[in-house]
Design a protein around this motif. Structure first.
Motif, PDB file in Angstrom:
ATOM      1  N   CYS A 269       0.562  -1.167   0.019  1.00 55.03           N
ATOM      2  CA  CYS A 269       0.032   0.294   0.218  1.00 55.03           C
ATOM      3  C   CYS A 269       0.778   1.416  -0.077  1.00 55.03           C
TER       4      CYS A 269
ATOM      5  N   CYS B 110      -6.250  -0.829   0.492  1.00 54.43           N
ATOM      6  CA  CYS B 110      -5.262  -1.792   1.611  1.00 54.43           C
ATOM      7  C   CYS B 110      -6.557  -2.548   2.266  1.00 54.43           C
TER       8      CYS B 110
ATOM      9  N   CYS C 189      -4.882  -0.336   5.912  1.00 48.43           N
ATOM     10  CA  CYS C 189      -6.244   1.300   5.977  1.00 48.43           C
ATOM     11  C   CYS C 189      -7.199   0.971   5.691  1.00 48.43           C
TER      12      CYS C 189
END
Ligand code: ZN
Lengths: 169, 308
Positions: free
Chosen positions: A131, A156, A159
């Motif tokens: 990411c 991702c 997150c």
């Protein structure tokens, strides 16, 4: 080639190399690998060769116009941009500087482009991708076709952010 | 539509929001505009290749891409979700790009093919071929022009079209004509993504719900009868390009592979017959092509001199 011509080509090449991609403005055309050649003809005309990333790349015309404007703006009276179709562009031509610029701007740079026979793949493409926001390797492809022809869309899991990945091509 | 912007370009530059976008010349108002996609490319016909036959062949492959891209672009804003909508538009864009290069190559090889327009018309050759020919002059296979069905029909047709076209392009990367070879080399990379996209969705639909399986089965009954036309030889293709008949085995292997993973069998349907032996490659089309072209061409035909 005379010294004068050599100097002119060097100067033109330096200017052309600084022109950025309209869709990926963090990349210069040189970093993207689409700037193939800068030459001077006997009459002083500067001839710049660019190669399309994808067959339908709509940015080609803007690249051409930007190159013409920058070079004529720098004092070159006659500038021509030609298309170079062969060898076909590959993401392997994106420079290390270009890859770093992509990552710095939240875009995941491409891995090594596939070579050899084209294989049918009926499961999602596996890429080890980090990411660009948080660095986590826990990422998943959302779509192989993203906001422009050259991008795949990723997410991702760590997150939660979506991000673009430049497809290997 | 006005020509005023052109004449005022110099003095009115700062009033014209588009002035900065223009290079040395004004753009045609419709279609791909800009500049020759083969600018500076050596389009000399190689020894031993018949120019008009090469042009006819490029027209066939270009028309397949153009007409099918138009069908795909009709899906824009209608796909089941945003990701698929964008994917279909991307695939259509790749095909329009291939069409543009191939039609430009056809025009360069045989200028007599290009429809003539009023003196001073700014329409480039590839756009004249796209917008100013009638259905009977198009050389695409009939599978490309079929009206859209549901999402299953989209996937079934895309699987067949991309499998077939990829097989052709893989063989064209060594073509004697360097322009065709280069167009093919670029296209192979694009078509590989198209085929994977279709293949994955094909498996998903086949193994999904009873409803998705039923729709896919129905779609195959629509698409499969048009496969034999894809592998029928024509003189032009055999002489100057890839003989379609030589592709049948490879296409069969790929489709069998997808069908096996999907757990679905091919329908036992007869191929769609031509009219007195004539099919899409001979300019014999279904009515659907005329309607598609009417929509695609109407604005361009109304403004053959249009500039902005
Ligand atoms: Zn993250």
């Amino acid at each position: 080639m005379t010294t004068l011509e050599t100097t002119a080509v060097q100067r033109a090449r330096a200017i052309a190399s600084e022109v950025t991609d309209p869709e990926l403005p963090m990349l210069t055309l040189a970093d993207l690998g689409v700037l193939r050649d800068v030459a001077v003809e006997d009459d002083g005309t500067i001839v710049v060769a660019i190669t399309p990333t994808y067959s339908g790349c709509p940015a080609m015309a803007t690249m051409r116009d930007d190159l013409v404007h920058r070079l004529t703006g720098a004092g070159f009276e006659s500038v021509r941009v030609r298309v170079q179709l062969s060898p076909p562009w590959t993401t392997d031509w994106i420079t290390d500087d270009g890859r770093k610029a992509l990552a710095d701007n939240g875009i995941s740079p491409p891995g090594v482009a596939p070579r050899g026979p084209v294989m049918l793949s009926l499961t999602p493409t596996r890429r080890a991708i980090q990411c660009p926001q948080c660095g986590s390797g826990d990422t998943e492809v959302t779509s192989e076709f993203g906001s422009t022809a050259c991008k795949a869309l990723y997410r991702c899991r760590a997150c939660g952010d979506p991000f673009d990945h430049i497809k290997e091509h | 539509m006005s020509d005023a912007h052109i004449t005022q370009d110099t003095e009115g530059e700062h009033d014209n929001a588009y002035a900065g976008l223009l290079g040395n010349d004004a753009h045609w108002a419709f279609g791909t505009d800009f500049e020759d996609p083969l600018a500076g490319v050596d389009t000399t016909i190689p020894d031993g290749v018949d120019a008009s036959e090469l042009a006819q062949y490029c027209l066939m492959l270009g028309d397949d891409a153009l007409v099918y891209a138009q069908r795909l672009s009709e899906w824009t804003s209608r796909a089941p979700d945003l990701e698929e909508d964008i994917a279909i538009a991307n695939i259509a864009l790749d095909l329009v790009g291939q069409a543009r290069l191939l039609l430009a190559r056809a025009a360069a090889a045989d200028p007599a093919l290009v429809p003539s327009l009023p003196e001073g018309s700014p329409v480039p050759d590839e756009d004249r071929l796209a917008y100013f020919r009638d259905a009977g002059a198009f050389r695409n296979v009939r599978l490309a022009e079929q009206p859209n069905g549901d999402f299953a029909e989209l996937i079934a047709r895309l699987l067949v079209m991309s499998t077939w076209r990829l097989a052709i392009f893989q063989r064209l990367v060594d073509h004697q004509d360097a322009v065709v070879a280069a167009i093919a080399a670029k296209g192979v990379k694009e078509l590989a993504y198209h085929r994977d996209f279709a293949g994955r969705w094909f498996v998903t639909l086949a193994r999904g719900t009873g409803e998705s399986h039923r729709r896919l089965t129905d779609a195959m009954r629509t698409v499969w009868p048009l496969i034999p036309e894809l592998t029928a030889s024509t003189e032009t293709e055999s002489r100057v390009g890839v003989d379609p008949a030589t592709l049948a085995d490879e296409i069969g292997v790929v489709l069998d592979q997808v069908l096996a993973v999907a757990g679905i069998t091919a329908p036992e349907t007869p191929g769609l017959a031509g009219v007195r032996g004539r099919t899409g490659r001979h300019g014999m089309h279904s009515e659907a092509l005329s309607r598609l072209l009417a929509e695609m061409q109407v604005v361009a035909r109304a403004h053959p001199m249009g500039r902005w």
